[in-house]
Design a protein around this motif. Sequence first.
Motif, PDB file in Angstrom:
ATOM      1  N   THR A   1       0.714  -1.137  -0.036  1.00  0.00           N
ATOM      2  CA  THR A   1       0.106   0.028  -0.008  1.00  0.00           C
ATOM      3  C   THR A   1       0.873   1.342  -0.046  1.00  0.00           C
ATOM      4  OG1 THR A   1      -0.110   0.300   2.569  1.00  0.00           O
ATOM      5  CG2 THR A   1      -1.814  -1.283   1.421  1.00  0.00           C
ATOM      6  N   GLU A   2       0.422   2.095  -0.414  1.00  0.00           N
ATOM      7  CA  GLU A   2       1.097   3.688  -0.400  1.00  0.00           C
ATOM      8  C   GLU A   2       1.591   3.941   1.030  1.00  0.00           C
ATOM      9  OE1 GLU A   2       2.110   5.614  -2.733  1.00  0.00           O
ATOM     10  OE2 GLU A   2       1.028   4.983  -4.391  1.00  0.00           O
ATOM     11  N   ARG A   3       0.849   3.528   2.149  1.00  0.00           N
ATOM     12  CA  ARG A   3       1.374   3.719   3.697  1.00  0.00           C
ATOM     13  C   ARG A   3       2.598   3.028   3.695  1.00  0.00           C
ATOM     14  NH1 ARG A   3      -1.151   6.508   7.254  1.00  0.00           N
ATOM     15  NH2 ARG A   3      -3.252   7.394   6.898  1.00  0.00           N
ATOM     16  N   ASN A   4       2.849   1.761   2.996  1.00  0.00           N
ATOM     17  CA  ASN A   4       3.815   0.864   3.440  1.00  0.00           C
ATOM     18  C   ASN A   4       5.015   1.027   2.191  1.00  0.00           C
ATOM     19  OD1 ASN A   4       2.710  -0.276   5.591  1.00  0.00           O
ATOM     20  ND2 ASN A   4       1.627  -2.124   4.382  1.00  0.00           N
ATOM     21  N   LYS A   5       4.986   1.937   1.600  1.00  0.00           N
ATOM     22  CA  LYS A   5       5.809   2.592   0.535  1.00  0.00           C
ATOM     23  C   LYS A   5       6.791   3.504   1.446  1.00  0.00           C
ATOM     24  CE  LYS A   5       6.205   4.710  -4.129  1.00  0.00           C
ATOM     25  NZ  LYS A   5       5.569   5.027  -5.338  1.00  0.00           N
ATOM     26  N   ASN A   6       7.552   2.957   2.344  1.00  0.00           N
ATOM     27  CA  ASN A   6       8.200   4.085   3.004  1.00  0.00           C
ATOM     28  C   ASN A   6       9.670   3.410   3.315  1.00  0.00           C
ATOM     29  OD1 ASN A   6       7.835   1.941   5.285  1.00  0.00           O
ATOM     30  ND2 ASN A   6       6.023   3.055   5.677  1.00  0.00           N
ATOM     31  N   LEU A   7      10.576   4.262   4.152  1.00  0.00           N
ATOM     32  CA  LEU A   7      11.865   3.613   4.360  1.00  0.00           C
ATOM     33  C   LEU A   7      12.068   2.644   5.601  1.00  0.00           C
ATOM     34  CD1 LEU A   7      13.436   7.241   4.790  1.00  0.00           C
ATOM     35  CD2 LEU A   7      13.993   5.599   3.035  1.00  0.00           C
ATOM     36  N   ARG A   8      10.943   2.456   6.295  1.00  0.00           N
ATOM     37  CA  ARG A   8      10.991   1.255   7.319  1.00  0.00           C
ATOM     38  C   ARG A   8      10.783   0.126   6.700  1.00  0.00           C
ATOM     39  NH1 ARG A   8       6.910  -1.956   9.108  1.00  0.00           N
ATOM     40  NH2 ARG A   8       7.301  -3.093  10.932  1.00  0.00           N
ATOM     41  N   ASN A   9      10.033  -0.044   5.387  1.00  0.00           N
ATOM     42  CA  ASN A   9       9.836  -1.390   4.666  1.00  0.00           C
ATOM     43  C   ASN A   9      10.999  -1.571   4.076  1.00  0.00           C
ATOM     44  OD1 ASN A   9       7.314  -2.891   5.159  1.00  0.00           O
ATOM     45  ND2 ASN A   9       6.369  -0.841   4.580  1.00  0.00           N
ATOM     46  N   THR A  10      11.624  -0.565   3.202  1.00  0.00           N
ATOM     47  CA  THR A  10      12.959  -0.745   2.589  1.00  0.00           C
ATOM     48  C   THR A  10      14.001  -1.359   3.662  1.00  0.00           C
ATOM     49  OG1 THR A  10      13.768   1.361   2.882  1.00  0.00           O
ATOM     50  CG2 THR A  10      12.717   1.172   0.874  1.00  0.00           C
ATOM     51  N   GLY A  11      13.959  -0.695   4.824  1.00  0.00           N
ATOM     52  CA  GLY A  11      14.997  -1.258   5.980  1.00  0.00           C
ATOM     53  C   GLY A  11      14.648  -2.754   6.191  1.00  0.00           C
TER      54      GLY A  11
ATOM     55  N   SER B   1      -2.078  12.537  -1.408  1.00  0.00           N
ATOM     56  CA  SER B   1      -1.686  12.699  -0.089  1.00  0.00           C
ATOM     57  C   SER B   1      -2.488  13.542   0.835  1.00  0.00           C
ATOM     58  CB  SER B   1      -0.404  14.211  -0.347  1.00  0.00           C
ATOM     59  OG  SER B   1       0.704  13.322  -0.915  1.00  0.00           O
ATOM     60  N   THR B   2      -3.628  14.246   0.280  1.00  0.00           N
ATOM     61  CA  THR B   2      -4.627  14.804   0.722  1.00  0.00           C
ATOM     62  C   THR B   2      -5.483  13.955   1.285  1.00  0.00           C
ATOM     63  OG1 THR B   2      -4.605  16.938  -0.424  1.00  0.00           O
ATOM     64  CG2 THR B   2      -6.609  16.543   0.673  1.00  0.00           C
ATOM     65  N   MET B   3      -5.907  12.642   0.628  1.00  0.00           N
ATOM     66  CA  MET B   3      -6.521  11.586   1.022  1.00  0.00           C
ATOM     67  C   MET B   3      -5.859  10.564   1.782  1.00  0.00           C
ATOM     68  SD  MET B   3      -9.297  11.420  -2.537  1.00  0.00           S
ATOM     69  CE  MET B   3     -10.231  10.181  -1.578  1.00  0.00           C
ATOM     70  N   LYS B   4      -4.570  10.946   2.248  1.00  0.00           N
ATOM     71  CA  LYS B   4      -3.883   9.840   2.769  1.00  0.00           C
ATOM     72  C   LYS B   4      -3.806   8.585   2.178  1.00  0.00           C
ATOM     73  CE  LYS B   4      -4.633  12.068   7.344  1.00  0.00           C
ATOM     74  NZ  LYS B   4      -3.452  12.915   7.226  1.00  0.00           N
ATOM     75  N   PHE B   5      -3.703   8.698   0.891  1.00  0.00           N
ATOM     76  CA  PHE B   5      -3.525   7.552   0.008  1.00  0.00           C
ATOM     77  C   PHE B   5      -4.909   6.600   0.000  1.00  0.00           C
ATOM     78  CE2 PHE B   5       0.839   8.712   1.312  1.00  0.00           C
ATOM     79  CZ  PHE B   5       0.992   9.396  -0.010  1.00  0.00           C
ATOM     80  N   GLN B   6      -5.839   7.290   0.275  1.00  0.00           N
ATOM     81  CA  GLN B   6      -7.112   6.336   0.241  1.00  0.00           C
ATOM     82  C   GLN B   6      -7.906   5.924  -1.161  1.00  0.00           C
ATOM     83  OE1 GLN B   6      -8.695   4.454   3.262  1.00  0.00           O
ATOM     84  NE2 GLN B   6      -6.320   5.137   3.957  1.00  0.00           N
ATOM     85  N   ILE B   7      -7.066   6.473  -2.182  1.00  0.00           N
ATOM     86  CA  ILE B   7      -7.481   6.370  -3.599  1.00  0.00           C
ATOM     87  C   ILE B   7      -6.144   5.792  -4.512  1.00  0.00           C
ATOM     88  CG2 ILE B   7      -6.474   8.963  -3.929  1.00  0.00           C
ATOM     89  CD1 ILE B   7      -8.626   9.306  -5.950  1.00  0.00           C
ATOM     90  N   LYS B   8      -6.657   5.346  -5.412  1.00  0.00           N
ATOM     91  CA  LYS B   8      -5.641   4.472  -6.319  1.00  0.00           C
ATOM     92  C   LYS B   8      -4.918   5.487  -6.984  1.00  0.00           C
ATOM     93  CE  LYS B   8      -6.302   0.113  -5.571  1.00  0.00           C
ATOM     94  NZ  LYS B   8      -5.214  -0.764  -5.001  1.00  0.00           N
ATOM     95  N   HIS B   9      -3.527   5.368  -7.484  1.00  0.00           N
ATOM     96  CA  HIS B   9      -2.820   6.334  -8.154  1.00  0.00           C
ATOM     97  C   HIS B   9      -3.535   6.621  -9.150  1.00  0.00           C
ATOM     98  CE1 HIS B   9       0.737   8.395  -9.691  1.00  0.00           C
ATOM     99  NE2 HIS B   9       0.628   7.714 -10.664  1.00  0.00           N
ATOM    100  N   GLY B  10      -3.932   5.623 -10.178  1.00  0.00           N
ATOM    101  CA  GLY B  10      -4.385   5.866 -11.354  1.00  0.00           C
ATOM    102  C   GLY B  10      -5.727   6.615 -11.226  1.00  0.00           C
ATOM    103  N   GLU B  11      -6.627   6.411 -10.520  1.00  0.00           N
ATOM    104  CA  GLU B  11      -7.796   7.088 -10.037  1.00  0.00           C
ATOM    105  C   GLU B  11      -7.291   8.553  -9.940  1.00  0.00           C
ATOM    106  OE1 GLU B  11     -11.278   4.582  -7.960  1.00  0.00           O
ATOM    107  OE2 GLU B  11      -9.424   4.772  -6.839  1.00  0.00           O
TER     108      GLU B  11
END
Length: 362
Positions: free
Chosen positions: A70-80, A253-263
């Motif tokens: 998910t966009e929320r998991n697309k972060n430095l913590r998960n890359t770590g 970002s405004t919707m805190k990634f509650q929308i698909k990127h393509g949408e």
Amino acid sequence: MKKINVRTKSKSYDVLIGQNVFSQLIKDLNKTDFKVLVVCDSNVYKLHKNRIDDLLNSKKNFYVYAFNSTERNKNLRNTGLIYKYLMKNNFSRKDSIIALGGGIVGDVAGFVAATYMRGIPFYQVPTTLLSVVDSSVGGKTGVNFLEVKNLIGAFYQPEKVYADLNFLETLPLKEIISGAGEIFKYAFLADEENYLLIRNRLAKLLSEKKFDENLFARCIKLKSSVVENDEKEISGLRKVLNLGHTFAHAFESTMKFQIKHGEAVIAGIFASLIVSKKLGLVSESELKKYLSDFQFLPINKKLFSIDLNTVIKFMKSDKKTSEGKIKLVLISKPGNVLIDVSVKEQLVKKSLEELFERFRGV
């Protein structure tokens, strides 16, 4: 099967599009004794577990790392966490990574590959429509940071892309619509003939849900022609691929990634067309034509209630913003795309109000 060659200054590689091309990748990697880590979307792994395991079991040095992409998991913590997994299993610079999933998996796995030991080989196996036609090609990798989309990343080209259409068969409609958002932008990147071809084939894709190798190949050829001439957005040409994306990233970002990127991209391109009309780049009749031609692309109704001031705030923090000015990619006609157009905040806000007004009753 279709094969497109992508030539950039840093690397030349092939994109294969067709049925069962994932098995070809496994055959290719079986010729070596090096380790391979498959970074996989957890849902894709569940849906295709037997097929993936059967292929991976053919090689003793395959490993699987699955995560909820998910966009929320697309972060430095998960890359770590992936770095730790690579270290635990003694991966070296000769070993490689397969990104098996959608755009988020490709971005995260690609960023890990670009930065682990200063770079190890990686392969893209896109499993969503969006990643097939867009994110798997071009070498953009990265993660989100402090809710800003793709703030941290690197340009890092894959060794090869294997777009296996079998993986698309389990996609829900929402994912197909999301992929359609990226195909939408390609309609404006060449001439009128290309515009009509992409419009007609995209409408057919959504109505019949049949995956069109020729449509996908055309999109990748259009993208590769841009990337080959401006791999790292130095000359500015590659920015045409960002059509609608400054809006889209701010929506996400405004919707805190509650929308698909393509949408978000669909809404972003429509918004960009309205800005283009307000600046006199297209006429009202031309705008109506573009909106009518692509009226089969839905706008997520959750967007109608978002706070426009927050959208503007995120647009001003976009990587393409300069000196606090919002810079957009706009259109005068198919094949004539303008980059880095500075637009006043108030005009952007009025354009968004017009966008939602036009589509609220649709």
